[in-house]
Scaffold this active site. Structure first.
Site, PDB file in Angstrom:
ATOM      1  N   GLN A   9      49.757  32.687  41.750  1.00 39.76           N
ATOM      2  CA  GLN A   9      50.060  33.482  42.940  1.00 39.76           C
ATOM      3  C   GLN A   9      48.987  33.293  43.996  1.00 39.76           C
ATOM      4  OE1 GLN A   9      51.780  37.112  41.751  1.00 39.76           O
ATOM      5  NE2 GLN A   9      51.841  38.012  43.786  1.00 39.76           N
ATOM      6  N   SER A  94      47.789  31.594  35.487  1.00 38.90           N
ATOM      7  CA  SER A  94      48.538  32.855  35.458  1.00 38.90           C
ATOM      8  C   SER A  94      50.042  32.552  35.428  1.00 38.90           C
ATOM      9  CB  SER A  94      48.141  33.746  36.637  1.00 38.90           C
ATOM     10  OG  SER A  94      48.691  35.036  36.505  1.00 38.90           O
ATOM     11  N   LEU A  95      50.804  32.927  36.479  1.00 41.08           N
ATOM     12  CA  LEU A  95      52.241  32.644  36.454  1.00 41.08           C
ATOM     13  C   LEU A  95      52.501  31.147  36.309  1.00 41.08           C
ATOM     14  CD1 LEU A  95      54.064  31.371  39.050  1.00 41.08           C
ATOM     15  CD2 LEU A  95      52.859  33.216  40.197  1.00 41.08           C
ATOM     16  N   ARG A 119      58.576  39.776  35.357  1.00 41.16           N
ATOM     17  CA  ARG A 119      57.119  39.894  35.283  1.00 41.16           C
ATOM     18  C   ARG A 119      56.552  40.467  36.575  1.00 41.16           C
ATOM     19  NH1 ARG A 119      52.613  36.327  36.265  1.00 41.16           N
ATOM     20  NH2 ARG A 119      51.008  36.370  34.617  1.00 41.16           N
ATOM     21  N   HIS A 203      45.876  41.190  35.460  1.00 35.19           N
ATOM     22  CA  HIS A 203      44.984  40.709  34.401  1.00 35.19           C
ATOM     23  C   HIS A 203      43.860  41.684  34.070  1.00 35.19           C
ATOM     24  CE1 HIS A 203      47.091  36.933  34.220  1.00 35.19           C
ATOM     25  NE2 HIS A 203      46.992  36.825  35.523  1.00 35.19           N
ATOM     26  N   GLN A 252      48.571  37.524  27.980  1.00 32.41           N
ATOM     27  CA  GLN A 252      48.105  37.013  29.267  1.00 32.41           C
ATOM     28  C   GLN A 252      48.181  38.064  30.379  1.00 32.41           C
ATOM     29  OE1 GLN A 252      50.453  35.418  32.119  1.00 32.41           O
ATOM     30  NE2 GLN A 252      49.737  33.308  31.977  1.00 32.41           N
TER      31      GLN A 252
END
Length: 311
Positions: A9, A94-95, A119, A203, A252
């Protein structure tokens, strides 16, 4: 050895994917499949905006993935390249780990889009707007960032969220704690601390409701063994087992993204070339982490054609 990597992101921008779609029926098919899977015209939002809607986490996450996968699919189908033949590993920030798994055939495109939509919604819903925040600590390594976060916590959540590279670490948690960390950062050795324009504290332990939602969703999703191992954010190590992939994707959501360690680990296994698909965010990080490796970004049709010749 090569690793194909996928951005997270922050790499979204209005206009993304337009030139690719104008040039390639393969790219158009990817964007259409994602639109169909989500039941929304995400591609129009990507290309026309409005920007505030594209920035929403639930839209940004599938949009970034769609753009990255479209770029890869054009390379594969128009350039006659097979990922399994040209990449030894995949990884994503991440994503971007979902994009990596989709690229490696572990999760199909429609399922990946739906998982990322969920998500994004779950992450946004986990913490009321204004309660959490994130900040980038510049000129601070992970140990320094941990010390700053611990000093600022004062009973609230304040943890390292992203260990991006040797000079940039992101912290996440309650807004008050993050603001205290920003105030403390310079005197504790960071060059600068910058509040990030994000809508939720990703996170960190505050994301546990989102992790629970992803655990339920992933339990019902088909996950296969990837064509090549995926370096997981949570462990900074390769994984190829479907059940382990599911578990790590759940972890995660609340865990630190160990990107610096992942790049070092890939380099240590012999990866000499990193190729970033659909963005230009990871490439400079990789060069700061491992100056001796080759790192390139592939975004445009010209980039794809150049890579096709080089592989």
């Amino acid at each position: 050895m090569r690793a194909f990597v996928f951005p997270g992101q922050g790499s979204q921008v209005v206009g993304m994917g337009r030139a690719l779609a104008e040039s390639s029926a393969v790219a158009r098919a990817v964007f259409q499949e994602v639109d169909d899977a989500l039941g929304q015209n995400l591609f129009r939002l990507m290309t026309e905006g409005p920007e505030d809607q594209l920035q929403l986490t639930e839209n940004a996450q599938p949009a970034i993935m769609a753009n990255a996968i479209a770029t890869l699919r054009v390379l594969e189908q128009e350039g006659g390249i097979r990922l399994a033949d040209k990449a030894d590993y995949v990884a994503g920030h991440s994503l971007g780990e979902y994009s990596a798994l989709c690229a490696a055939g572990a999760i199909d495109l429609s399922t990946t889009a739906r998982l990322l939509k969920l998500r994004g919604q779950a992450m946004q819903a986990a913490v009321p707007v204004g309660v959490g925040a994130m900040a980038a600590l510049l000129g601070a390594d992970v140990d320094k960032a941990r010390a700053i976060a611990e000093a600022a916590a004062e009973g609230e959540v304040c943890t390292v969220a992203n260990d991006n590279d040797p000079s940039q670490v992101v912290i996440s948690g309650h807004r008050g704690a993050i603001e205290r960390a920003i105030a403390l950062a310079k005197e504790m050795g960071a060059k600068r601390a910058v509040l990030l324009p994000v809508s939720a504290p990703f996170h960190c332990p505050l994301m546990q409701p989102a992790a629970d939602a992803m655990e339920r969703a992933l339990a019902d999703a088909r996950v296969d063994a990837p064509l090549v191992p995926v370096f997981a954010n949570v462990t900074a190590a390769p994984v190829a087992d479907a059940d382990t992939i599911r578990r790590l994707l759940v972890e995660q959501v609340t865990a630190m993204v160990r990107w610096r360690e992942s790049v070092l680990a890939m380099a240590d296994t012999g990866v000499e070339r990193f190729v970033e698909f659909g963005g230009k965010v990871l490439t400079p990080m990789i060069k700061r982490i491992a100056p001796d490796v080759d790192a390139t970004s592939v975004v445009t049709m010209d980039d794809i054609e150049a890579l096709s010749k080089a592989l």
